[in-house]
Structure formats: structure tokens, C-alpha cells
Design a protein around this motif. Sequence first.
Motif, PDB file in Angstrom:
ATOM      1  N   PHE A 113       2.883   7.954  -3.686  1.00 47.99           N
ATOM      2  CA  PHE A 113       1.935   7.588  -2.622  1.00 47.99           C
ATOM      3  C   PHE A 113       2.497   8.047  -1.281  1.00 47.99           C
ATOM      4  CE2 PHE A 113       4.803   3.953  -2.699  1.00 47.99           C
ATOM      5  CZ  PHE A 113       4.975   3.646  -1.357  1.00 47.99           C
ATOM      6  N   GLU A 114       1.657   8.150  -0.282  1.00 52.83           N
ATOM      7  CA  GLU A 114       2.069   8.606   1.045  1.00 52.83           C
ATOM      8  C   GLU A 114       2.619   7.418   1.846  1.00 52.83           C
ATOM      9  OE1 GLU A 114       3.247  10.225   4.189  1.00 52.83           O
ATOM     10  OE2 GLU A 114       2.381  11.625   2.745  1.00 52.83           O
ATOM     11  N   GLU A 115       3.908   7.483   2.176  1.00 47.97           N
ATOM     12  CA  GLU A 115       4.573   6.401   2.895  1.00 47.97           C
ATOM     13  C   GLU A 115       3.916   6.065   4.221  1.00 47.97           C
ATOM     14  OE1 GLU A 115       8.156   8.610   0.963  1.00 47.97           O
ATOM     15  OE2 GLU A 115       6.126   9.084   1.609  1.00 47.97           O
ATOM     16  N   LEU A 116       3.644   7.090   5.032  1.00 47.14           N
ATOM     17  CA  LEU A 116       3.049   6.839   6.356  1.00 47.14           C
ATOM     18  C   LEU A 116       1.751   6.052   6.247  1.00 47.14           C
ATOM     19  CD1 LEU A 116       3.480  10.173   8.349  1.00 47.14           C
ATOM     20  CD2 LEU A 116       4.341   7.925   8.981  1.00 47.14           C
ATOM     21  N   GLU A 117       0.942   6.412   5.299  1.00 43.90           N
ATOM     22  CA  GLU A 117      -0.357   5.740   5.141  1.00 43.90           C
ATOM     23  C   GLU A 117      -0.177   4.298   4.681  1.00 43.90           C
ATOM     24  OE1 GLU A 117      -2.288  10.035   4.002  1.00 43.90           O
ATOM     25  OE2 GLU A 117      -2.193   8.501   2.447  1.00 43.90           O
ATOM     26  N   ALA A 118       0.596   4.100   3.628  1.00 47.66           N
ATOM     27  CA  ALA A 118       0.777   2.754   3.079  1.00 47.66           C
ATOM     28  C   ALA A 118       1.461   1.831   4.076  1.00 47.66           C
ATOM     29  CB  ALA A 118       1.576   2.820   1.783  1.00 47.66           C
ATOM     30  N   LEU A 119       2.543   2.309   4.683  1.00 49.56           N
ATOM     31  CA  LEU A 119       3.296   1.433   5.566  1.00 49.56           C
ATOM     32  C   LEU A 119       2.593   1.185   6.893  1.00 49.56           C
ATOM     33  CD1 LEU A 119       6.925   2.528   4.681  1.00 49.56           C
ATOM     34  CD2 LEU A 119       5.588   0.611   3.808  1.00 49.56           C
ATOM     35  N   SER A 120       1.768   2.118   7.348  1.00 53.83           N
ATOM     36  CA  SER A 120       0.951   1.852   8.542  1.00 53.83           C
ATOM     37  C   SER A 120      -0.022   0.712   8.266  1.00 53.83           C
ATOM     38  CB  SER A 120       0.170   3.100   8.966  1.00 53.83           C
ATOM     39  OG  SER A 120       1.031   4.105   9.418  1.00 53.83           O
ATOM     40  N   ILE A 121      -0.639   0.747   7.102  1.00 55.00           N
ATOM     41  CA  ILE A 121      -1.562  -0.316   6.709  1.00 55.00           C
ATOM     42  C   ILE A 121      -0.824  -1.655   6.677  1.00 55.00           C
ATOM     43  CG2 ILE A 121      -2.963  -1.252   4.822  1.00 55.00           C
ATOM     44  CD1 ILE A 121      -3.411   1.752   3.953  1.00 55.00           C
ATOM     45  N   VAL A 122       0.278  -1.695   5.941  1.00 53.63           N
ATOM     46  CA  VAL A 122       1.030  -2.938   5.772  1.00 53.63           C
ATOM     47  C   VAL A 122       1.536  -3.450   7.125  1.00 53.63           C
ATOM     48  CG1 VAL A 122       3.101  -3.972   4.747  1.00 53.63           C
ATOM     49  CG2 VAL A 122       1.684  -2.415   3.389  1.00 53.63           C
ATOM     50  N   ASP A 123       2.164  -2.589   7.894  1.00 52.60           N
ATOM     51  CA  ASP A 123       2.764  -2.990   9.153  1.00 52.60           C
ATOM     52  C   ASP A 123       1.728  -3.532  10.140  1.00 52.60           C
ATOM     53  OD1 ASP A 123       3.490  -2.257  12.101  1.00 52.60           O
ATOM     54  OD2 ASP A 123       5.427  -2.357  11.088  1.00 52.60           O
ATOM     55  N   LEU A 124       0.682  -2.772  10.395  1.00 53.56           N
ATOM     56  CA  LEU A 124      -0.280  -3.196  11.417  1.00 53.56           C
ATOM     57  C   LEU A 124      -1.068  -4.432  10.993  1.00 53.56           C
ATOM     58  CD1 LEU A 124      -1.533   0.189  12.907  1.00 53.56           C
ATOM     59  CD2 LEU A 124       0.313  -1.308  13.666  1.00 53.56           C
ATOM     60  N   LEU A 125      -1.408  -4.527   9.721  1.00 58.34           N
ATOM     61  CA  LEU A 125      -2.123  -5.719   9.267  1.00 58.34           C
ATOM     62  C   LEU A 125      -1.231  -6.957   9.338  1.00 58.34           C
ATOM     63  CD1 LEU A 125      -4.240  -4.349   6.288  1.00 58.34           C
ATOM     64  CD2 LEU A 125      -5.076  -5.152   8.509  1.00 58.34           C
TER      65      LEU A 125
END
Length: 183
Positions: A12-24
Motif C-alpha cells: 500500500f502507499e504509505e503517504l496515502e494511508a498515513l495521511s488519512i490516519v494522521d489527519l483523522l
Amino acid sequence: MVKVLVPLYTAFEELEALSIVDLLRRAGVIVTTASITGQKLVTAGQGVNIEADTLFSDVQNEPFDCIAVPGGMGHPALGTCEPLLNLLRTYVKDQSKTVAAICAAPFYLGEAGVLDGKKATCYPALLPKLKCAERKEDPLVIDGNVITSRGPGTSFMFALALVEKLCGKAKRDEIVKQTVFSE
């Protein structure tokens, strides 16, 4: 409390997943990462090992307000995870739920019929083959309870759209200020 499920899979794409997790999580949302691989430790696309909170099989029957699916090189795994696809099909029909996908993930959701009748976007190379009601080249497309985006470069914008949809514009504006995001 708002609850979001973020499925993870090999590459999976780290930037995409972790942006979702972090900002939420900054917005106060309960975010659960769940591996669809059968193992909690998942190797992402750029070789980063991430330990998911749980296995998808352990939470697939729990209530969530949203499922947010990152893209990435391992995206074909999405097309073979029928329990996840079934859950996404159910969520897209329920206007009180949100379905979000970025990069290559919308392509596989489209293949599974999740995006039928919806406007959507995805990674540019896959866009011509995206199955949905109307393909868009916009960096972010919101059609009712479905949010799609194009790739790693749009991941912050995508995650902020999720914050706004789930928590309101005031919370989104607070996160923008907090993270010094320039729009």
C-alpha cells in the motif's frame, strides 16, 4: 465518536494511508488500521513495515462511519478481498456511511461495482479504465458519500476532505492551521 476503518495490504502507499490516519486522529476520529493480509505486520510500497491495529477479519462486522482505502502498488489485493469489497458495496448504498479511496484503490472499487452511478477519479494511468458513472481528472472528487482522489501528491487534500466530511469545516480549518497546510 466517529470511527474510520483503513484497510492495509502488502505494498500500500504509505503517504496515502498515513495521511488519512494522521489527519483523522488529529481531528479526534477513532481510526482503525486493519490488515487484509492475515498478518498484522504489513510491508508498504516503499518498504516501510507498518503494524496494523488489527486484522480485517476481526473487525469486518464492527460498525464504522467510513472506510478509507489507500492505493499503492499492491492494489490488486483489493480486487481479491471479497469481504472488504462486500462491505464497501454495503457502505456506498448507505448514505450515512462514507467510502473513500485514493490512487489505484478507486480502480479496484470500480471493478467491483462499488462506484456504479458515481463520479470518481483515480491514478491517471488507470483513469481511462475506471468503471464509474463519470470519470473526472480533478485531484479530488466528492459525489455524495463517496470521496476519491488521484495519488500520493493529493493525499493531504484527500485526508482533509475526509476530516471535513466526517467532522465539519471548522475542524478541517483547525487541522489546516495546525499543520501549516497551504491551499
